[in-house]
Design a protein around this motif. Structure first.
Motif, short mmCIF file in Angstrom:
data_model
loop_
_atom_site.label_atom_id
_atom_site.label_comp_id
_atom_site.label_asym_id
_atom_site.label_seq_id
_atom_site.Cartn_x
_atom_site.Cartn_y
_atom_site.Cartn_z
N ASP A 1 144.62 2.82 0.78
CA ASP A 1 143.77 3.88 1.05
C ASP A 1 142.07 3.70 0.53
O ASP A 1 141.80 4.80 0.70
N THR A 2 141.76 2.97 0.34
CA THR A 2 140.44 2.41 -0.21
C THR A 2 139.40 2.51 0.91
O THR A 2 138.21 3.26 0.87
N LEU A 3 139.66 2.10 1.81
CA LEU A 3 138.74 1.42 2.81
C LEU A 3 139.18 1.53 4.65
O LEU A 3 141.05 1.19 4.30
N PHE A 4 139.28 2.37 5.07
CA PHE A 4 139.57 1.87 6.64
C PHE A 4 138.58 1.80 7.95
O PHE A 4 137.62 1.53 7.35
N ARG B 1 131.21 -0.26 -2.40
CA ARG B 1 130.02 -0.98 -2.45
C ARG B 1 130.21 -2.33 -3.42
O ARG B 1 130.20 -3.08 -3.00
N ALA B 2 130.57 -1.67 -4.65
CA ALA B 2 130.72 -2.82 -5.68
C ALA B 2 131.82 -3.91 -5.23
O ALA B 2 131.36 -5.00 -6.20
N LYS B 3 132.71 -3.99 -5.32
CA LYS B 3 134.37 -4.42 -4.87
C LYS B 3 134.32 -4.73 -3.59
O LYS B 3 134.25 -6.45 -2.71
N LEU B 4 134.45 -4.33 -2.40
CA LEU B 4 135.09 -4.93 -0.67
C LEU B 4 133.10 -5.69 -0.46
O LEU B 4 133.20 -6.35 0.22
N ALA C 1 131.76 -4.73 9.27
CA ALA C 1 131.81 -3.56 10.17
C ALA C 1 131.40 -2.56 9.44
O ALA C 1 131.12 -1.65 9.76
N GLU C 2 132.53 -2.25 8.16
CA GLU C 2 132.78 -1.43 7.71
C GLU C 2 131.07 -1.25 6.86
O GLU C 2 130.81 0.10 6.31
N ARG C 3 130.60 -2.06 6.71
CA ARG C 3 129.67 -2.17 5.86
C ARG C 3 128.53 -2.02 7.18
O ARG C 3 127.33 -0.59 6.08
N ALA C 4 128.74 -2.39 8.11
CA ALA C 4 127.19 -1.53 8.85
C ALA C 4 127.79 -0.01 9.34
O ALA C 4 126.22 0.99 8.98
#
Length: 206
Positions: A149-152, A174-177, A198-201
């Motif tokens: 549940d860290t990033l969806f 931001r630091a790990k993924l 996609a999630e960074r954008a």
């Protein structure tokens, strides 16, 4: 030869309870391995559903992304059925104890720790925020990361309940993924896959 690395997936339904509220949820089940051995990522609602994916293989480990009850509820029963150790980051002990008062997990998950299964490395990334001991599992050979549940798809996990911290979660992502390649597939704890790119954008809108 035991066969090529493969990822088996199913969805199990149940409940999530915290802070006096209970919700119906669907959780992704992930089993990574080859024809002989595998690891199970999270143990939410149904041991039988997980065993269907394991399909008689040797389970080397039960890897927990965090200790909310919808991710660890059947872990002790699964441990007994497949005779495999449960791994959890120790910072999630307060959450674990909300669900399991008579059992502990077996081994701690330190940041950067690696496990080998089917000739492939699974690396632990400690990503606190959704939960204090939240972890993701990066599998470089698969070009994938399992984020719990860290990033969806669409952004960070929820942080509105006890033991969560939104700024910490964003920093973890931001630091790990976001250090992973853009084409890394994100296999989440709930819902559809996405990619790191996609999630960074989309993160500019957080």
């Amino acid at each position: 030869m035991s066969g090529e690395l493969r990822l088996d997936h199913a969805v199990a339904s149940g409940t999530f309870s915290l802070d006096g509220e209970t919700f119906d949820v669907d959780n992704n089940l992930w089993v990574l391995g080859d024809d002989d051995e595998c690891v199970v990522i999270d143990a939410p609602h149904s041991v039988d559903a997980i065993l269907d994916l394991v399909a008689g293989r040797t389970v080397k480990a039960i890897l927990l992304t965090h200790a909310h009850d919808d991710h660890c509820r059947v872990a002790p029963e699964l441990r007994e059925r497949v005779v495999a150790p449960i791994f959890l980051h120790p910072d999630d002990k307060p959450l674990w104890e909300l669900t399991h008062t008579d059992y502990l997990w077996d081994l701690d998950l330190p940041d950067g720790w690696e496990l080998e299964v089917a000739g492939t490395r699974v690396q632990t990334l400690h990503t606190p925020g959704h939960a204090p001991g939240g972890c993701c599992f990066h599998v470089e050979d698969l070009g994938a990361v399992f984020t719990g549940d860290t990033l969806f798809q669409g952004g960070p996990g929820a942080t509105g309940r006890s033991y969560s911290d939104r700024p910490q979660l964003e920093e973890s992502i931001r630091a790990k993924l976001f250090a992973l390649p853009d084409d890394t597939v994100v296999h989440t704890g709930h819902g559809d896959d996405t990619t790191i790119g996609a999630e960074r954008a989309a993160s500019a809108d957080w």
